[in-house]
Design a protein around this motif. Structure first.
Motif, PDB file in Angstrom:
ATOM      1  N   UNK A   7      -2.159 -10.065   4.493  1.00  0.00           N
ATOM      2  CA  UNK A   7      -1.755  -8.663   4.459  1.00  0.00           C
ATOM      3  C   UNK A   7      -0.241  -8.558   4.627  1.00  0.00           C
ATOM      4  N   UNK A   8       0.390  -7.766   3.766  1.00  0.00           N
ATOM      5  CA  UNK A   8       1.796  -7.401   3.939  1.00  0.00           C
ATOM      6  C   UNK A   8       1.829  -5.935   4.308  1.00  0.00           C
ATOM      7  N   UNK A   9       2.501  -5.612   5.400  1.00  0.00           N
ATOM      8  CA  UNK A   9       2.495  -4.241   5.890  1.00  0.00           C
ATOM      9  C   UNK A   9       3.911  -3.766   6.195  1.00  0.00           C
ATOM     10  N   UNK A  10       4.098  -2.458   6.108  1.00  0.00           N
ATOM     11  CA  UNK A  10       5.318  -1.814   6.591  1.00  0.00           C
ATOM     12  C   UNK A  10       4.990  -1.218   7.949  1.00  0.00           C
ATOM     13  N   UNK A  11       5.762  -1.587   8.951  1.00  0.00           N
ATOM     14  CA  UNK A  11       5.436  -1.256  10.336  1.00  0.00           C
ATOM     15  C   UNK A  11       5.476   0.244  10.604  1.00  0.00           C
ATOM     16  N   UNK A  12       4.674   0.695  11.569  1.00  0.00           N
ATOM     17  CA  UNK A  12       4.804   2.080  12.026  1.00  0.00           C
ATOM     18  C   UNK A  12       6.124   2.258  12.764  1.00  0.00           C
ATOM     19  N   UNK A  13       6.881   3.306  12.415  1.00  0.00           N
ATOM     20  CA  UNK A  13       8.185   3.539  13.036  1.00  0.00           C
ATOM     21  C   UNK A  13       8.347   5.027  13.317  1.00  0.00           C
ATOM     22  N   UNK A  14       8.476   5.360  14.584  1.00  0.00           N
ATOM     23  CA  UNK A  14       8.606   6.751  15.001  1.00  0.00           C
ATOM     24  C   UNK A  14       9.838   7.380  14.345  1.00  0.00           C
ATOM     25  N   UNK A  15       9.663   8.577  13.808  1.00  0.00           N
ATOM     26  CA  UNK A  15      10.688   9.364  13.126  1.00  0.00           C
ATOM     27  C   UNK A  15      11.024   8.826  11.738  1.00  0.00           C
ATOM     28  N   UNK A  16      10.421   7.751  11.342  1.00  0.00           N
ATOM     29  CA  UNK A  16      10.730   7.165  10.031  1.00  0.00           C
ATOM     30  C   UNK A  16       9.534   7.183   9.086  1.00  0.00           C
ATOM     31  N   UNK A  19       4.939  11.085   6.236  1.00  0.00           N
ATOM     32  CA  UNK A  19       4.212  11.102   4.963  1.00  0.00           C
ATOM     33  C   UNK A  19       5.157  11.010   3.766  1.00  0.00           C
ATOM     34  N   UNK A  20       6.362  11.540   3.868  1.00  0.00           N
ATOM     35  CA  UNK A  20       7.299  11.477   2.743  1.00  0.00           C
ATOM     36  C   UNK A  20       7.822  10.052   2.554  1.00  0.00           C
ATOM     37  N   UNK A  21       8.104   9.395   3.657  1.00  0.00           N
ATOM     38  CA  UNK A  21       8.515   7.989   3.594  1.00  0.00           C
ATOM     39  C   UNK A  21       7.417   7.140   2.966  1.00  0.00           C
ATOM     40  N   UNK A  22       6.198   7.359   3.407  1.00  0.00           N
ATOM     41  CA  UNK A  22       5.091   6.530   2.915  1.00  0.00           C
ATOM     42  C   UNK A  22       4.842   6.774   1.426  1.00  0.00           C
ATOM     43  N   UNK A  23       4.937   8.020   0.979  1.00  0.00           N
ATOM     44  CA  UNK A  23       4.764   8.285  -0.451  1.00  0.00           C
ATOM     45  C   UNK A  23       5.831   7.552  -1.249  1.00  0.00           C
ATOM     46  N   UNK A  24       7.061   7.589  -0.759  1.00  0.00           N
ATOM     47  CA  UNK A  24       8.164   6.894  -1.410  1.00  0.00           C
ATOM     48  C   UNK A  24       7.914   5.387  -1.461  1.00  0.00           C
ATOM     49  N   UNK A  25       7.536   4.803  -0.338  1.00  0.00           N
ATOM     50  CA  UNK A  25       7.258   3.360  -0.316  1.00  0.00           C
ATOM     51  C   UNK A  25       6.114   2.997  -1.263  1.00  0.00           C
ATOM     52  N   UNK A  26       5.123   3.877  -1.333  1.00  0.00           N
ATOM     53  CA  UNK A  26       3.989   3.571  -2.205  1.00  0.00           C
ATOM     54  C   UNK A  26       4.378   3.557  -3.679  1.00  0.00           C
ATOM     55  N   UNK A  27       5.403   4.277  -4.058  1.00  0.00           N
ATOM     56  CA  UNK A  27       5.857   4.245  -5.447  1.00  0.00           C
ATOM     57  C   UNK A  27       6.501   2.905  -5.800  1.00  0.00           C
ATOM     58  N   UNK A  28       6.904   2.147  -4.780  1.00  0.00           N
ATOM     59  CA  UNK A  28       7.572   0.862  -5.014  1.00  0.00           C
ATOM     60  C   UNK A  28       6.596  -0.293  -4.881  1.00  0.00           C
ATOM     61  N   UNK A  29       5.702  -0.229  -3.920  1.00  0.00           N
ATOM     62  CA  UNK A  29       4.641  -1.231  -3.772  1.00  0.00           C
ATOM     63  C   UNK A  29       3.295  -0.525  -3.764  1.00  0.00           C
ATOM     64  N   UNK A  30       2.425  -0.947  -4.665  1.00  0.00           N
ATOM     65  CA  UNK A  30       1.103  -0.323  -4.758  1.00  0.00           C
ATOM     66  C   UNK A  30       0.124  -0.889  -3.734  1.00  0.00           C
ATOM     67  N   UNK A  31       0.413  -2.057  -3.165  1.00  0.00           N
ATOM     68  CA  UNK A  31      -0.596  -2.732  -2.362  1.00  0.00           C
ATOM     69  C   UNK A  31      -0.197  -2.993  -0.915  1.00  0.00           C
ATOM     70  N   UNK A  32       1.044  -2.826  -0.538  1.00  0.00           N
ATOM     71  CA  UNK A  32       1.422  -3.004   0.858  1.00  0.00           C
ATOM     72  C   UNK A  32       0.633  -2.036   1.728  1.00  0.00           C
ATOM     73  N   UNK A  33       0.217  -2.498   2.899  1.00  0.00           N
ATOM     74  CA  UNK A  33      -0.450  -1.633   3.853  1.00  0.00           C
ATOM     75  C   UNK A  33       0.606  -0.789   4.560  1.00  0.00           C
ATOM     76  N   UNK A  59      -1.070   7.401  -0.882  1.00  0.00           N
ATOM     77  CA  UNK A  59      -0.543   6.548   0.183  1.00  0.00           C
ATOM     78  C   UNK A  59      -1.445   5.370   0.539  1.00  0.00           C
ATOM     79  N   UNK A  60      -2.704   5.411   0.173  1.00  0.00           N
ATOM     80  CA  UNK A  60      -3.622   4.321   0.532  1.00  0.00           C
ATOM     81  C   UNK A  60      -3.261   3.026  -0.175  1.00  0.00           C
ATOM     82  N   UNK A 241       6.846  -7.129  -3.533  1.00  0.00           N
ATOM     83  CA  UNK A 241       5.727  -7.409  -2.631  1.00  0.00           C
ATOM     84  C   UNK A 241       4.430  -7.655  -3.387  1.00  0.00           C
ATOM     85  N   UNK A 242       4.116  -6.813  -4.355  1.00  0.00           N
ATOM     86  CA  UNK A 242       2.834  -6.940  -5.047  1.00  0.00           C
ATOM     87  C   UNK A 242       2.737  -8.265  -5.795  1.00  0.00           C
TER      88      UNK A 242
END
Length: 333
Positions: A7-16, A19-33, A59-60, A241-242
């Motif tokens: 599993x490759x994941x992007x860590x939970x980060x307070x204030x970062x 949902x907008x950050x995660x949508x953005x990250x998902x556009x770059x990697x389709x499979x990172x957790x 985001x999933x 990542x993918x």
């Protein structure tokens, strides 16, 4: 999370990692957790649930990280979150901030592994998604070789499905959260030893990992790797990542298409009463080191913050980047 393997994941980060950050990250990697920010159980029970738990279906795979130390409240938070369809529920046993300590959860829970076990058992009893733990190797004067396996033993007996380990101690007094991410020395080897001790249990690693090459080297020893600031501050690292970790074809990033998708997303957010800055602030570090990146950052940092700013600001920022020049530099390097 449906499979606990590589599993490759992007860590939970307070204030970062909102949902907008995660949508953005998902556009770059389709499979990172992807992980939410830590959400406190009390806030879910008493607060604005849609704002705290709502997310875009894109985001999933997506994990919800919870904070708390009361098994009853955590179980209720999990029940509420069930309808939002998260792929994993994670309990924070690693955050050292003063706010978390005042609520007697986060990293200070490493001092009471029996409490963590009770929380996990309560969460497991009501969750249809896997329930996991993210912890440190110890806190304060604890001896990690004793404290970490003691915690792991307890939570596995309680039914935890996976363990993520930030390979540093947390010092609850005397260090700020930022210092706790940098000053306590990294000890990756102890995480490797935990995997050797529990070969059939998912063990993931976090802390100080800066590149995909480093991530790949850790996966020779553990089951998952998690990047935090390195992925947030230069999200372009996610573009490979993918391919590197999930066997997808080698990427050819289509940055103009990314711009169009983020413009459409921003337009929807603004139409719903939001501001462009809510989205744009997560995109500032995307092109770090590329020709035009400085101007790109300037546009997003200033123009996107103005009242009434619209998606066209994103188009102007992307237009400042010389993608052709970046490709030529990469070829000649």
């Amino acid at each position: 999370m449906t499979e606990f393997k590589n599993v490759f994941a992007v860590a939970p980060m307070i204030d970062w990692t909102d949902r907008h950050c995660r949508y953005f990250h998902r556009q770059i990697s389709r499979q990172a957790l992807l992980y939410t920010e830590m959400v406190v159980a009390d806030a879910i029970i008493h607060g604005p649930r849609e704002r705290l738990l709502g997310h875009d279906a894109a985001e999933h795979p997506l994990a919800l990280q919870l904070g708390g130390s009361d098994p009853v409240k955590l179980a209720e938070a999990v029940r509420i979150a069930e309808s939002y369809g998260y792929d994993e529920i994670n309990l924070n046993v690693g955050c050292p901030s003063d706010r978390v300590q005042s609520g007697t959860f986060g990293a200070c829970l490493m001092l009471t592994p029996e409490t963590v076990a009770g929380c996990i058992a309560a969460m497991k009893a009501v969750s249809t998604a896997p329930v996991t733990v993210k912890c440190r190797i110890g806190v304060d004067e604890q001896e990690p070789e004793e404290a970490l396996p003691a915690l792991i033993t307890r939570v596995l007996d309680a039914g935890a499905d996976a363990i993520w380990i930030h390979a540093r101690k947390a010092w609850l007094k005397g260090l700020s959260p930022k210092e706790n991410r940098e000053i306590p020395p990294l000890d990756y080897e102890i995480v490797y030893r935990m995997k050797q001790r529990w070969p059939d249990v998912f063990i993931g690693i976090n802390g100080g990992i800066r590149t995909l090459d480093e991530a790949a080297s850790h996966l020779a020893h553990v089951d998952g790797v998690m990047l935090g600031r390195a992925a947030y501050q230069n999200a372009a690292v996610l573009a490979d990542v993918d391919h590197r970790f999930f066997g997808a074809p080698a990427p050819e990033p289509d940055w103009p298409a990314l711009c169009e998708r983020m413009m459409a997303y921003a337009e929807r957010h603004i139409a719903g009463g939001g501001r462009l800055q809510h989205v744009a602030r997560h995109m500032v570090g995307l092109f770090t080191g590329l020709p035009g990146a400085r101007r790109y950052r300037q546009i997003l940092s200033t123009d996107a913050a103005k009242s009434g700013a619209g998606p066209e600001v994103l188009a102007a920022a992307f237009a400042a980047v010389d993608f052709t020049g970046a490709e030529q530099e990469a070829v000649s390097a």
